[in-house]
Motif scaffolding. Sequence first.
Motif, mmCIF file in Angstrom:
data_model
loop_
_atom_site.group_PDB
_atom_site.id
_atom_site.type_symbol
_atom_site.label_atom_id
_atom_site.label_comp_id
_atom_site.label_asym_id
_atom_site.label_seq_id
_atom_site.Cartn_x
_atom_site.Cartn_y
_atom_site.Cartn_z
ATOM 1 N N ASP A 119 2.415 -4.900 -3.086
ATOM 2 C CA ASP A 119 2.310 -6.041 -3.987
ATOM 3 C C ASP A 119 3.727 -6.472 -4.363
ATOM 4 O OD1 ASP A 119 1.364 -7.982 -5.693
ATOM 5 O OD2 ASP A 119 0.981 -6.576 -7.340
ATOM 6 N N GLU A 122 6.396 -12.284 -2.402
ATOM 7 C CA GLU A 122 6.042 -13.136 -1.267
ATOM 8 C C GLU A 122 5.069 -12.462 -0.290
ATOM 9 O OE1 GLU A 122 9.628 -14.881 0.394
ATOM 10 O OE2 GLU A 122 10.352 -15.405 -1.604
ATOM 11 N N GLY A 124 1.865 -12.632 0.237
ATOM 12 C CA GLY A 124 0.889 -13.471 0.922
ATOM 13 C C GLY A 124 1.497 -14.526 1.822
ATOM 14 N N GLN A 125 2.842 -14.594 1.834
ATOM 15 C CA GLN A 125 3.526 -15.650 2.572
ATOM 16 C C GLN A 125 4.248 -15.163 3.820
ATOM 17 O OE1 GLN A 125 6.043 -17.801 -0.246
ATOM 18 N NE2 GLN A 125 4.740 -17.022 -1.880
ATOM 19 N N GLU A 127 4.730 -11.822 6.948
ATOM 20 C CA GLU A 127 4.348 -10.561 7.578
ATOM 21 C C GLU A 127 5.597 -9.687 7.597
ATOM 22 O OE1 GLU A 127 2.376 -10.722 11.418
ATOM 23 O OE2 GLU A 127 1.975 -12.851 11.038
#
Length: 154
Positions: A119, A122, A124-125, A127
């Motif tokens: 967590d 970024e 979720g933005q 890899e």
Amino acid sequence: MNSAINRVLRDFVAPMFRRPKGLQVAALCTRGVGDDKEVLLVTSRGTGRWIIPKGWPIRGLASSQAALQEAWEEAGVKDATAEPEPIGSYDYDKTMGSGLPVPIETLVYSVSVNALENDFPEAGQRERRWVSPSEAANLVDEPELKSILNGSAI
């Protein structure tokens, strides 16, 4: 006559229209030793290219600490140590919001990673992927960064 005009254009006129280089700092995050050493790559938000975490200098932080902050924000690097001096640098053109490219010099700091968080700002933005230094060199686009990854500095 043409060579004199070309020389004046190249040496005096063209530099007046060049933008100065911007400066960014980057974290070359590694774990392991010897043949087991791995490099952490992340994807860029815009194009999805493989890069190392990087960003603008942060007022009040040493450049190595700003690189460590970028590693946290972009890759979730939490427990890590950054070397105080850069191990190299590379140049690239960053496309700004206006669509115009700006030349950037990026100082690369070696970061030894002990732990990652899942967590992070970024998450979720981007890899992220651990790879060997040679695989990392094959995945990134910038020739000078490829040289750093293939070199003995890491």
